[in-house]
Write a protein that holds these residues in place. Structure first.
Motif, PDB file in Angstrom:
ATOM      1  N   LEU A 133       0.820  -1.213   0.000  1.00 19.48           N
ATOM      2  CA  LEU A 133       0.000   0.000   0.000  1.00 19.48           C
ATOM      3  C   LEU A 133       0.851   1.259   0.000  1.00 19.48           C
ATOM      4  CD1 LEU A 133      -2.932   1.008   0.079  1.00 19.48           C
ATOM      5  CD2 LEU A 133      -2.803   0.935   2.581  1.00 19.48           C
ATOM      6  N   GLU A 134       1.962   1.221   0.706  1.00 19.75           N
ATOM      7  CA  GLU A 134       2.817   2.408   0.794  1.00 19.75           C
ATOM      8  C   GLU A 134       3.454   2.776  -0.545  1.00 19.75           C
ATOM      9  OE1 GLU A 134       1.891   0.977   4.646  1.00 19.75           O
ATOM     10  OE2 GLU A 134       2.795  -0.097   2.945  1.00 19.75           O
ATOM     11  N   ASP A 135       3.471   1.853  -1.501  1.00 21.67           N
ATOM     12  CA  ASP A 135       4.038   2.140  -2.821  1.00 21.67           C
ATOM     13  C   ASP A 135       3.021   2.743  -3.779  1.00 21.67           C
ATOM     14  OD1 ASP A 135       6.441   1.093  -1.951  1.00 21.67           O
ATOM     15  OD2 ASP A 135       6.092  -0.891  -2.824  1.00 21.67           O
ATOM     16  N   VAL A 136       1.767   2.834  -3.356  1.00 24.38           N
ATOM     17  CA  VAL A 136       0.691   3.320  -4.211  1.00 24.38           C
ATOM     18  C   VAL A 136       0.449   4.805  -3.957  1.00 24.38           C
ATOM     19  CG1 VAL A 136      -1.768   3.066  -4.751  1.00 24.38           C
ATOM     20  CG2 VAL A 136      -0.383   1.037  -4.223  1.00 24.38           C
ATOM     21  N   VAL A 137       0.210   5.572  -5.013  1.00 24.41           N
ATOM     22  CA  VAL A 137      -0.231   6.961  -4.869  1.00 24.41           C
ATOM     23  C   VAL A 137      -1.727   6.943  -4.608  1.00 24.41           C
ATOM     24  CG1 VAL A 137      -0.476   9.214  -5.959  1.00 24.41           C
ATOM     25  CG2 VAL A 137       1.571   7.849  -6.388  1.00 24.41           C
ATOM     26  N   ASP A 138      -2.133   7.336  -3.409  1.00 27.26           N
ATOM     27  CA  ASP A 138      -3.552   7.389  -3.056  1.00 27.26           C
ATOM     28  C   ASP A 138      -4.045   8.811  -3.303  1.00 27.26           C
ATOM     29  OD1 ASP A 138      -6.079   7.383  -1.949  1.00 27.26           O
ATOM     30  OD2 ASP A 138      -5.517   6.134  -0.245  1.00 27.26           O
ATOM     31  N   THR A 139      -4.824   8.990  -4.359  1.00 26.13           N
ATOM     32  CA  THR A 139      -5.277  10.338  -4.711  1.00 26.13           C
ATOM     33  C   THR A 139      -6.274  10.899  -3.706  1.00 26.13           C
ATOM     34  OG1 THR A 139      -6.897   9.307  -6.198  1.00 26.13           O
ATOM     35  CG2 THR A 139      -4.843  10.130  -7.181  1.00 26.13           C
ATOM     36  N   LEU A 140      -6.919  10.036  -2.920  1.00 28.48           N
ATOM     37  CA  LEU A 140      -7.808  10.549  -1.884  1.00 28.48           C
ATOM     38  C   LEU A 140      -6.997  11.267  -0.811  1.00 28.48           C
ATOM     39  CD1 LEU A 140     -10.551  10.879  -0.547  1.00 28.48           C
ATOM     40  CD2 LEU A 140     -10.280   8.598   0.458  1.00 28.48           C
ATOM     41  N   LEU A 141      -5.905  10.666  -0.371  1.00 26.65           N
ATOM     42  CA  LEU A 141      -5.046  11.329   0.620  1.00 26.65           C
ATOM     43  C   LEU A 141      -4.422  12.588   0.037  1.00 26.65           C
ATOM     44  CD1 LEU A 141      -3.237   8.300   2.307  1.00 26.65           C
ATOM     45  CD2 LEU A 141      -5.330   9.484   3.010  1.00 26.65           C
ATOM     46  N   LEU A 142      -4.033  12.509  -1.227  1.00 23.48           N
ATOM     47  CA  LEU A 142      -3.457  13.680  -1.889  1.00 23.48           C
ATOM     48  C   LEU A 142      -4.472  14.810  -1.953  1.00 23.48           C
ATOM     49  CD1 LEU A 142      -1.013  14.808  -3.407  1.00 23.48           C
ATOM     50  CD2 LEU A 142      -1.886  13.737  -5.480  1.00 23.48           C
ATOM     51  N   ALA A 143      -5.722  14.486  -2.278  1.00 28.91           N
ATOM     52  CA  ALA A 143      -6.772  15.500  -2.363  1.00 28.91           C
ATOM     53  C   ALA A 143      -7.070  16.099  -0.993  1.00 28.91           C
ATOM     54  CB  ALA A 143      -8.033  14.897  -2.965  1.00 28.91           C
ATOM     55  N   ARG A 144      -7.072  15.270   0.047  1.00 30.27           N
ATOM     56  CA  ARG A 144      -7.344  15.779   1.392  1.00 30.27           C
ATOM     57  C   ARG A 144      -6.266  16.759   1.838  1.00 30.27           C
ATOM     58  NH1 ARG A 144      -9.191  10.027   4.166  1.00 30.27           N
ATOM     59  NH2 ARG A 144     -11.390  10.139   3.527  1.00 30.27           N
ATOM     60  N   ARG A 145      -5.045  16.540   1.402  1.00 31.45           N
ATOM     61  CA  ARG A 145      -3.983  17.489   1.745  1.00 31.45           C
ATOM     62  C   ARG A 145      -4.102  18.769   0.926  1.00 31.45           C
ATOM     63  NH1 ARG A 145       0.552  15.306   4.546  1.00 31.45           N
ATOM     64  NH2 ARG A 145       0.258  13.112   5.062  1.00 31.45           N
ATOM     65  N   ARG A 146      -4.556  18.643  -0.310  1.00 29.12           N
ATOM     66  CA  ARG A 146      -4.724  19.828  -1.164  1.00 29.12           C
ATOM     67  C   ARG A 146      -5.960  20.637  -0.764  1.00 29.12           C
ATOM     68  NH1 ARG A 146      -0.359  18.503  -2.329  1.00 29.12           N
ATOM     69  NH2 ARG A 146       0.539  18.051  -4.388  1.00 29.12           N
ATOM     70  N   HIS A 147      -7.026  19.930  -0.332  1.00 32.93           N
ATOM     71  CA  HIS A 147      -8.305  20.586  -0.048  1.00 32.93           C
ATOM     72  C   HIS A 147      -8.840  20.128   1.306  1.00 32.93           C
ATOM     73  CE1 HIS A 147      -8.087  21.632  -4.290  1.00 32.93           C
ATOM     74  NE2 HIS A 147      -8.019  20.349  -4.595  1.00 32.93           N
ATOM     75  N   PRO A 148      -8.163  20.471   2.379  1.00 33.12           N
ATOM     76  CA  PRO A 148      -8.608  20.002   3.704  1.00 33.12           C
ATOM     77  C   PRO A 148     -10.004  20.519   4.046  1.00 33.12           C
ATOM     78  CG  PRO A 148      -6.925  21.723   3.908  1.00 33.12           C
ATOM     79  CD  PRO A 148      -6.968  21.331   2.463  1.00 33.12           C
ATOM     80  N   GLY A 149     -10.822  19.625   4.592  1.00 44.21           N
ATOM     81  CA  GLY A 149     -12.161  20.006   5.013  1.00 44.21           C
ATOM     82  C   GLY A 149     -13.193  19.989   3.914  1.00 44.21           C
ATOM     83  N   ALA A 150     -12.776  19.755   2.666  1.00 42.94           N
ATOM     84  CA  ALA A 150     -13.717  19.736   1.541  1.00 42.94           C
ATOM     85  C   ALA A 150     -14.061  18.300   1.174  1.00 42.94           C
ATOM     86  CB  ALA A 150     -13.109  20.449   0.337  1.00 42.94           C
ATOM     87  N   ALA A 151     -15.143  18.140   0.417  1.00 44.04           N
ATOM     88  CA  ALA A 151     -15.479  16.819  -0.113  1.00 44.04           C
ATOM     89  C   ALA A 151     -14.439  16.436  -1.166  1.00 44.04           C
ATOM     90  CB  ALA A 151     -16.866  16.840  -0.734  1.00 44.04           C
ATOM     91  N   ASN A 152     -13.918  15.220  -1.075  1.00 44.93           N
ATOM     92  CA  ASN A 152     -12.857  14.806  -1.993  1.00 44.93           C
ATOM     93  C   ASN A 152     -13.141  13.470  -2.662  1.00 44.93           C
ATOM     94  OD1 ASN A 152     -10.760  16.925  -1.882  1.00 44.93           O
ATOM     95  ND2 ASN A 152     -10.762  16.456   0.306  1.00 44.93           N
ATOM     96  N   ASN A 153     -14.446  13.124  -2.787  1.00 48.57           N
ATOM     97  CA  ASN A 153     -14.755  11.965  -3.613  1.00 48.57           C
ATOM     98  C   ASN A 153     -14.545  12.341  -5.078  1.00 48.57           C
ATOM     99  OD1 ASN A 153     -17.246  13.187  -4.633  1.00 48.57           O
ATOM    100  ND2 ASN A 153     -18.109  12.735  -2.623  1.00 48.57           N
ATOM    101  N   LEU A 154     -14.619  11.349  -5.954  1.00 43.80           N
ATOM    102  CA  LEU A 154     -14.270  11.596  -7.352  1.00 43.80           C
ATOM    103  C   LEU A 154     -15.207  12.611  -8.001  1.00 43.80           C
ATOM    104  CD1 LEU A 154     -12.194  10.788  -9.436  1.00 43.80           C
ATOM    105  CD2 LEU A 154     -13.671   8.883 -10.120  1.00 43.80           C
ATOM    106  N   ASP A 155     -16.508  12.545  -7.697  1.00 43.65           N
ATOM    107  CA  ASP A 155     -17.450  13.508  -8.271  1.00 43.65           C
ATOM    108  C   ASP A 155     -17.137  14.930  -7.820  1.00 43.65           C
ATOM    109  OD1 ASP A 155     -18.960  11.747  -9.784  1.00 43.65           O
ATOM    110  OD2 ASP A 155     -20.292  11.252  -8.131  1.00 43.65           O
TER     111      ASP A 155
END
Length: 240
Positions: free
Chosen positions: A116-138
């Motif tokens: 898992l640590e070798d995978v880029v998780d875009t959900l975690l990346l999005a949460r860091r870019r947009h904290p407190g916002a909805a970060n599902n794909l839609d």
């Protein structure tokens, strides 16, 4: 050249450990963050029923899967397509959990488990870019103006293609060329993405302290008094 595989799956339900199975894999190849047009897409017979909740999400019925190959029949083609590329997944623990579960069912001939640590998780990346916002794909598609009118139901390949667009936006903007001029920035962006998607915690220093920096730090700690917490670290070794 930076090669990545954006991946999505659909399943019979949400509980891999409880017996739910993988029913669809969609993969999109990126070279230097540009979709090349090469994809891997496969429906899989799970040998069990699709739950009503899962069917409501992706619309894949038992009848649609009845004549499809088993995971064991397509795993070699899947692994060959991915090769040694870095995987990019939204909410990676879910998809990785199902893939590793399917690998585990194959016995001694199974491919190595995905780390898992070798995978880029875009959900975690999005949460860091947009904290407190909805970060599902839609929500991310709405934020970045990515067209989702084609997405009536979830589907592994379509979601992977859309996620590839979202991923590039999360890295800072769309690339439109496969030219070599973007290779170096793309590599740097991917390194940042892995770092940003990793769990927060101590990280190694990129550069060793100079003797002058070390002396100034020691003087600063001395000024904090005898109970300064930093004193516990003055004698420790540094990591390059």
């Amino acid at each position: 050249m930076l090669r990545e595989i954006v991946l999505d799956t659909e399943t019979t339900g949400t509980d891999a450990k409880g017996g739910d199975r993988l029913i669809e894999i969609g993969c999109v190849e990126l070279i230097n963050h540009v979709q090349t047009g090469k994809v891997f897409h496969q429906l899989v017979n799970p040998q069990r029923a699709v739950s009503e909740g899962a069917f409501a999400v992706h619309g894949i019925s038992d009848a649609m899967l009845a004549d499809k190959p088993l995971f064991s029949d397509i795993v070699d083609a899947f692994v060959a397509f991915c090769g040694d590329a870095r995987l990019v997944i939204h909410n990676a623990p879910f998809d990785v959990g199902f893939l590793n579960m399917e690998f585990g069912r194959l016995g001694p001939a199974a491919p190595p488990r995905i780390v898992l640590e070798d995978v880029v998780d875009t959900l975690l990346l999005a949460r860091r870019r947009h904290p407190g916002a909805a970060n599902n794909l839609d929500a991310l598609c709405n934020r970045y103006g990515i067209d989702t009118t084609r997405r009536v139901k979830h589907g592994a390949l379509l979601d992977a293609q859309i996620l590839a667009e979202v991923y590039v936006e999360l890295l800072g903007g769309k690339q439109t060329s496969l030219g070599l001029s973007i290779a170096e920035p793309s590599e740097d962006a991917a390194v940042r993405a892995v770092a940003d998607s990793a769990p927060a915690g101590p990280r190694p220093l990129r550069n060793r302290l100079s003797e002058d920096e070390r002396a100034r730090h020691a003087a600063f700690v001395e000024s904090l008094g005898t109970n300064a917490v930093w004193r516990d670290f003055l004698g420790g070794s540094e990591t390059a």
